[in-house]
Design a protein around this motif. Structure first.
Motif, PDB file in Angstrom:
ATOM      1  N   VAL A 291      20.051   0.718  38.488  1.00 55.66           N
ATOM      2  CA  VAL A 291      20.885   0.268  39.612  1.00 55.66           C
ATOM      3  C   VAL A 291      21.867  -0.795  39.156  1.00 55.66           C
ATOM      4  CG1 VAL A 291      20.787  -0.950  41.790  1.00 55.66           C
ATOM      5  CG2 VAL A 291      19.209   0.912  41.349  1.00 55.66           C
ATOM      6  N   ALA A 292      21.362  -1.710  38.334  1.00 54.35           N
ATOM      7  CA  ALA A 292      22.237  -2.776  37.851  1.00 54.35           C
ATOM      8  C   ALA A 292      23.381  -2.213  37.025  1.00 54.35           C
ATOM      9  CB  ALA A 292      21.419  -3.768  37.020  1.00 54.35           C
ATOM     10  N   MET A 293      23.042  -1.245  36.146  1.00 57.46           N
ATOM     11  CA  MET A 293      24.080  -0.645  35.309  1.00 57.46           C
ATOM     12  C   MET A 293      25.106   0.084  36.157  1.00 57.46           C
ATOM     13  SD  MET A 293      23.914  -1.173  32.124  1.00 57.46           S
ATOM     14  CE  MET A 293      24.916   0.123  31.454  1.00 57.46           C
ATOM     15  N   LEU A 294      24.632   0.771  37.173  1.00 56.90           N
ATOM     16  CA  LEU A 294      25.576   1.497  38.019  1.00 56.90           C
ATOM     17  C   LEU A 294      26.550   0.525  38.690  1.00 56.90           C
ATOM     18  CD1 LEU A 294      23.281   4.196  39.637  1.00 56.90           C
ATOM     19  CD2 LEU A 294      25.134   4.568  38.050  1.00 56.90           C
ATOM     20  N   LYS A 295      26.014  -0.587  39.126  1.00 61.02           N
ATOM     21  CA  LYS A 295      26.887  -1.587  39.752  1.00 61.02           C
ATOM     22  C   LYS A 295      27.918  -2.076  38.760  1.00 61.02           C
ATOM     23  CE  LYS A 295      24.120  -3.750  43.306  1.00 61.02           C
ATOM     24  NZ  LYS A 295      22.945  -4.552  43.188  1.00 61.02           N
TER      25      LYS A 295
END
Lengths: 598, 390
Positions: free
Chosen positions: B130-134
């Motif tokens: 999720v963090a990477m997608l953000k």
């Protein structure tokens, strides 16, 4: 005693040199110093005396307190090994595996050697070579299939020896589940060998296909880079010899076993799709299986590999195969002309024929005095007529492999035959029981056999609760129709197989039989030192249940599912009538009286 | 070295073309209304316009879905460097949630040169994703998730996915159909034609191509080729056949001939059960025929003992010369089971011994007939027995 030794030693030393308190030293140092004074033996047997106690200079004999230290016991070879250099640096000497370990190894063989080594397989070898293609040419996955002992594995391995290309061979019978298969392949590709140094562990821990693909990619990339640099070195040296190429091949042998591993898993489609998943043209996959590709059903589809079929050998091929490595070719050839055709009607598998022919050939050569002579036509006819009557009996024994070495069996049979020629037939039918069982187990086995064989309704009449066979005559005059029905019912019973019985019935029959056996032969048993069943009823039960469970483990009695009505487990006897008769005979138990017969 | 090399080189070139899916699919999908162009347009629009998109590629196995996708992704990576990140998952490998997230995290780490820890838990991985997608969203970087073998992912969430699939992919479905016969022929030509440039001696290449054309025009070839395509006209299947044909090429002459293709046809189109029957010994054929007779007599119980009874009956009525002892027949029976010509009908393996377990035939009466006819030195009695039943 010890004191005197010290003094004598000290005296001895005094004569040569002042006794020095020797420094404790390490092995390597000791070996360096003893180089000029080789010692063959340092032992400590018997009371040491100055005369026969060889001194080794530099021995840590005497410590600071002066009490003598018993010299280190050592063996001759060990001590002599000490005296050579480099002993300390030498560790267990297996070198770590290199990229060349991926080659099949051995002397190089030419194509003609390969084809002549495998008679009847010329077209398969040529087909395989064509499909594998020239050096460094990518290939689609291959699927080699054919019956057992048709030469699939050996031809693939020898072909790779001839082509001198690296391969990773793994057999799905040795690697009997997914994890072991993955880890073994990774071990080979990472050039990892299990040794004491790494605690006999695998290169990578790999359970799941996803991990396997990732590790495999890394390992293959390493190996291919290695191979490429090797081949570059070769071309730079302008060597005429053919290199090993840049490709690596994975061989999965006994692939048909993979289907059984886990019915719900996707291992079969996974391995078939492995080529597409990896997407590396430098990798070739070869699957070897005993069953054809259409026997691999899976929920998921896959692109089928290229099939290569190995048919069973024809009679001509078998003739050539068996002639190899025979001392007297002509003699063996005439033997094969006689036996090959009738035996091929039963089976054409090389391994089965081989064991049958070995003993048969000895029989064939019996009338010959000189086994190295080439037989004439007349001789051939004589040998044939000598052998002919035995072919039939050998055919019926074709799949038997005797457990005793044949010479002993022959002598045993000869003495038996000479002993009682009249009883020849009977003794050949009912031989001795070949393994040992306790008496309790034997009785249990017989009870199980009877319980499976006889219908329940007969128990009352057969087994008198007071012990002893009920002598009421069972034979009544029955009408022909009833007899026919009985016969067909009995045949049906034999065909359908042994019936199941609950535990209580087994124990009831067991108790009846045992009580019958105990009564008349009590004295005998006491003489034989308690061969019978010990203890009262309580002890009997526990022993019996233990015996029952070991019989179940040995598959003499099969434990079936539970009866739906009663809920108790049911058992079934798994032995043949022949074995039951053998067991009964060893107990002198009249089994035939109890069997349900017409 | 010099003479042979160009013929060997030609062979190697053809083989590597066949084993490389990208080479095969590229020319097929060059036209503007092909799947390649549509796919490329869709993905590039989501890159440039920064919108979310889902596309479903449907088609039978071996019809080029992955290959075309790889071509598209390869081209886009060149066109829009550093703006795309690709994550590949396969239903064959990653159908388990844990596995899938671990793989996603691993690939993300590899792309962005981060350290990947194998011991990370499911929660850690999902948070990381999720963090990477953000982060990627902020950096205007598009992540393309490729889910191969999608039906394996969907096995658990069957019902739910149907609705989702229907709603999301309703107008973004690309169908990959097997090529028509003309297209297949075009593929053949393209794969088999040697380039007429400096890599091969000019005469050789021209002659080679001419011979290939002759073969493709040959009537016999067209017939067998159409028969083959009727079985399965997907491209992978076609490539498999081409591979066999090309590998049969005679390196001495250096040209493909019609015989190469014929050999390839016969080696790929096999009848495994008939081959199996040819491998059987005569005793095994007897057992099969006895089983067939039991089947015809509609005997409900067919196990080794009943087969032996029938075998004995046959011997008694016809006085055959092939009457063997019971243990020999049992071994032959086990051979048949290993060959998968017969099988046990009960699933539990340990209930009773081999002699009592019911078995059934895995070949039809017609196949058995055909097999007996093709069997050389088949005893006439077997034919008689088979005919008598009908």
């Amino acid at each position: 005693m010890m004191r005197s030794k010290t003094s004598s030693v000290a005296d001895y030393m005094d004569k040569e040199q002042t006794p020095k308190i020797t420094r404790r030293t390490t092995r390597s140092l000791a070996s360096a110093t003893t180089l000029d004074n080789p010692v063959t033996e340092v032992t400590n047997f018997g009371p040491p005396s100055a005369a026969n106690h060889p001194m080794v200079e530099g021995d840590p004999e005497v410590d600071k307190e002066g009490t003598p230290q018993i010299p280190r016991r050592t063996t001759r070879s060990f001590a002599s090994a000490f005296n050579s250099d480099n002993i300390a640096t030498k560790v267990t000497s297996i070198d770590p595996p290199t990229i060349n370990d991926l080659l099949v190894g051995g002397d190089p063989i030419s194509l003609d050697d390969l084809i002549s080594a495998f008679p009847g397989r010329r077209s398969q070898i040529v087909e395989l070579m064509r499909l594998l293609g020239p050096l460094n040419s990518p290939t689609l996955p291959l699927f080699v299939y054919g019956g057992p002992s048709t030469g699939k594995t050996s031809i693939i391995l020898q072909l790779f020896r001839h082509l001198n290309r690296p391969l990773v061979y793994s057999s799905c019978s040795t690697c009997y589940n997914q994890r072991i298969l993955f880890e073994s392949i990774l071990n080979s590709l990472f050039l990892h060998r299990k040794s004491a140094a790494n605690g006999y562990s695998n290169a990578k821990r790999c359970d799941r296909p996803s991990d396997f693909v990732n590790f495999l990619r890394d390992a293959l990339a390493n190996v291919i880079n290695n191979l490429k640099s090797n081949s570059e070195k070769l071309t730079s040296n302008k060597m005429a010899a053919r290199g090993t190429g840049n490709m690596i091949y994975l061989v999965f042998d006994n692939f048909h076993l993979v289907r059984e591993w886990d019915k719900s898993s996707t291992i079969v489609p996974f391995l078939f799709n492995l080529y597409d998943l990896l997407n590396m043209p430098e990798v070739g996959l070869i699957f070897i299986s005993s069953t054809s590709p259409d026997t691999y059903y899976a929920n998921m589809g896959y692109v089928e590999p290229v099939p290569v079929f190995f048919p069973d050998y024809t009679e001509v091929d078998l003739h050539q195969i068996f002639l190899r490595n025979q001392a007297n070719q002509k003699l063996y050839s005439s033997f094969l002309d006689v036996v090959l055709r009738p035996f091929c009607r039963v089976t054409r598998q090389v391994d089965e024929l081989f064991t049958a022919f070995k003993s048969l050939f000895e029989k064939y050569c019996e009338p010959l005095s000189d086994h190295s002579v080439a037989p004439s036509e007349d001789m051939k006819r004589r040998l044939f007529s000598h052998l002919k009557p035995h072919i039939g009996s050998y055919l019926n024994e074709i799949f038997k492999i005797s457990s005793l070495p044949s010479l002993e069996v022959e002598i045993h049979k000869e003495t038996k035959r000479k002993g009682n020629p009249k009883k020849l037939e009977r003794s050949e039918e009912i031989e001795e029981l070949e393994f040992h069982m306790s008496t309790c187990a034997k009785y249990l086995l017989i009870s199980a056999f009877l319980a499976s064989r006889n219908p329940v309704t007969l128990d009352d009449s057969l087994f008198d609760p007071t012990g002893g066979l009920n002598n009421r005559k069972r034979k009544r005059k029955t009408s022909a129709k009833a007899q026919e029905q009985k016969q067909s019912a009995e045949e049906e019973l034999v065909t359908k197989g042994p019936g199941t019985f609950p535990l209580e019935r087994l124990l009831a029959i067991f108790q009846c039989i045992v009580s019958v056996a105990e009564d008349p032969s009590d004295e005998e048993e006491q003489r034989n030192g308690g061969l019978g069943i010990e203890g009262g009823k309580g002890g009997l039960m526990s022993d019996v249940l233990l015996q029952l469970s070991s019989l179940c483990n040995a598959n003499f009695i099969i434990k079936g599912g539970s009866c739906p009505i009663e809920g108790s487990t049911r058992y079934r006897s798994a032995i043949s009538e022949g074995l039951a008769l053998k067991v009964a005979r060893s107990l002198k138990f009249p089994l035939s009286k109890y069997l349900y017969r017409r | 070295m010099g003479r042979e090399s160009h013929k060997m080189k030609a062979l190697s070139l053809l083989r590597s073309r066949i084993c490389d899916p990208k080479f095969v699919f590229k020319p097929l999908h060059d036209s503007p209304d092909s799947n390649y162009s549509k796919l490329k347009f869709m993905i590039s629009s989501s890159i440039t316009e920064a919108c979310n998109n889902s596309i479903l590629l449907l088609g039978p196995r071996g019809s080029g879905k992955s290959a075309v996708l790889e071509l598209v992704v390869g081209d886009l990576l060149v066109e829009y460097p550093d703006m795309i990140s690709v994550i590949k998952l396969s239903g064959l490998l990653h159908s388990d949630d844990n596995c899938a997230l671990k793989e996603v995290a691993r690939q993300l780490c590899m792309e962005h040169q981060l350290q990947f820890s194998k011991a990370a838990s499911f929660d850690d991985n999902s948070q990381f994703m999720v963090a990477m997608l953000k982060e990627c969203g902020l950096a205007h970087k598009t992540i393309v998730f490729i889910l191969d073998e999608f039906d394996q992912f969907a096995q658990d969430a069957d019902q739910l996915l149907e609705k989702r699939v229907r709603s999301r992919f309703s107008h973004r479905k690309l169908l990959f159909l097997p090529p028509s016969t003309e297209d297949s022929k075009r593929i053949l030509e393209q794969v088999l034609s040697l380039p007429v440039d400096s890599s091969f001696p000019h005469d050789y290449a021209v002659e080679f191509n001419r011979k290939v054309q002759d073969i493709l025009e040959d009537r016999r070839f067209k017939e067998t080729f159409n028969k083959y395509l009727n079985l399965d006209s997907s491209i992978k299947h076609l490539l498999r056949f081409l591979f066999c044909a090309v590998s049969c090429m005679d390196v001495q002459t250096g040209f493909l001939t019609y015989e190469n293709f014929e050999t390839a046809f016969s080696s790929i189109l096999r009848q495994p059960k008939l081959e199996c029957l040819k491998n059987c010994s005569i005793l095994e054929l007897y057992i099969l025929v006895c089983m067939k007779r039991l089947e015809v007599k509609e005997q409900t119980l067919c196990n080794f003992n009943s087969i032996m009874k029938e075998y004995k009956n046959v011997h008694d009525s016809f006085q055959t010369s092939d009457y063997y002892a019971r243990n020999v027949c049992l071994r032959a029976f086990e051979h048949l089971i290993n060959r998968e010509l017969i099988c046990f009908t009960d699933s539990r393996g340990y209930g009773s011994s081999v002699e009592f377990r019911p078995v059934k035939l895995l070949i039809s009466s017609a196949e058995l007939h055909q097999g007996l006819k093709a069997y050389h030195s088949c005893p006439a009695i077997l034919h008689k027995l088979m005919d008598r039943e009908g």
